[in-house]
Scaffold this active site. Structure first.
Site, mmCIF file in Angstrom:
data_model
loop_
_atom_site.group_PDB
_atom_site.id
_atom_site.type_symbol
_atom_site.label_atom_id
_atom_site.label_comp_id
_atom_site.label_asym_id
_atom_site.label_seq_id
_atom_site.Cartn_x
_atom_site.Cartn_y
_atom_site.Cartn_z
ATOM 1 N N HIS A 148 -3.179 -5.169 1.830
ATOM 2 C CA HIS A 148 -2.377 -5.245 2.900
ATOM 3 C C HIS A 148 -2.569 -6.875 3.337
ATOM 4 C CE1 HIS A 148 -2.277 -1.197 4.803
ATOM 5 N NE2 HIS A 148 -3.060 -0.986 3.874
ATOM 6 N N CYS B 290 0.614 -1.280 0.018
ATOM 7 C CA CYS B 290 0.153 -0.032 0.064
ATOM 8 C C CYS B 290 0.754 1.386 0.021
ATOM 9 C CB CYS B 290 -1.160 0.059 1.055
ATOM 10 S SG CYS B 290 -2.531 0.718 0.739
ATOM 11 N N GLU C 197 -0.749 -8.275 5.606
ATOM 12 C CA GLU C 197 -0.288 -8.399 6.835
ATOM 13 C C GLU C 197 -1.590 -8.476 7.896
ATOM 14 O OE1 GLU C 197 -0.009 -5.784 5.288
ATOM 15 O OE2 GLU C 197 -0.307 -4.123 6.628
HETATM 16 N N1 GLN Z 1 -4.118 6.022 0.959
HETATM 17 C C1 GLN Z 1 -2.685 5.969 1.353
HETATM 18 C C2 GLN Z 1 -1.698 6.944 0.669
HETATM 19 O O1 GLN Z 1 -1.960 7.257 -0.475
HETATM 20 C C3 GLN Z 1 -2.334 4.609 1.356
HETATM 21 C C4 GLN Z 1 -3.295 3.648 2.175
HETATM 22 C C5 GLN Z 1 -2.528 2.621 2.814
HETATM 23 O O2 GLN Z 1 -1.333 2.420 2.929
HETATM 24 N N2 GLN Z 1 -3.698 1.733 3.522
HETATM 25 O O3 GLN Z 1 -0.431 6.906 1.139
#
Ligand code: GLN
Length: 191
Positions: free
Chosen positions: A165, A75, A167
């Site tokens: 994610h 992410c 994890e």
């Molecule tokens: N929306 C976040 C970003 O742009 C990332 C979201 C996440 O890591 N769950 O940094």
């Protein structure tokens, strides 16, 4: 293998748990000096603007740009690894991809989806939270998974990035893949 989890923000404990479930040692990384003690590094999710600011502050940007450590970003961690972020400058420039932040729309801020991830498994549980997607891949970066038309997992050599994610589920197969198929071979090559 000894795998570090960048511990500036995000689900550090959960990543360490997945490393341990994979049969390896997980360690929280808070200072750049620790980087020389690990075989691979996981960059957790969170908020990538904050994450980048903290990485600047603690000297991780330079250290990681110069490092050949295998890295796995989830992410926000994926965003940090990308060469190009739509509307912003790229940060670590490790994955030759263009990412779009928060790209699944407001109504679907978070969702789960079963993913077919090439080389890993056809039924990976994907938890997406304000997730980015990979708009395009370039050069050597290869697509490992998509949700509809949107790319959500890529690999380029020793760098792996996913929009979701792993994890936050019990399914530790993506982390296991990172360690067994990326970190281990990279270690053998270096020694
Ligand atoms: N929306 C976040 C970003 O742009 C990332 C979201 C996440 O890591 N769950 O940094």
């Amino acid at each position: 293998m000894k795998i570090g989890v960048l511990a500036l923000q995000g689900a550090v404990r959960e990543h360490i748990h997945h490393i341990e479930l994979s049969g390896h040692e997980g360690v929280a990384i808070k200072r750049v000096e620790q980087l020389s003690t690990i075989d691979g590094l996981i960059l957790p999710g969170g908020e990538s603007t904050t994450l980048r600011r903290l990485m600047d502050l603690y000297g991780f940007k330079e250290a990681l740009q110069q490092s050949a450590l295998p890295m796995f970003g989830t992410c926000a961690g994926l965003i940090v690894l990308a060469k190009e972020i739509v509307g912003e400058e790229g940060y670590l420039n490790k994955l030759d991809i263009t990412v779009q932040r928060n790209s699944f729309g407001r109504q679907v801020d978070s969702f789960e989806s079963e993913l077919d991830v090439q080389g890993i498994a056809p039924d990976i549980e994907g938890v997406f939270i304000r997730a980015p997607h990979i708009e395009s891949t370039h050069g050597e970066a290869s697509v490992l998974s998509k949700v509809g038309e949107k790319i959500v997992a890529v690999q380029e050599g020793r760098y792996l990035g996913v929009s979701f994610h792993p994890e936050l589920t019990d399914d530790y197969r993506v982390t296991q893949y990172f360690i067994e198929k990326i970190v281990k071979p990279a270690c053998l090559k270096n020694n």
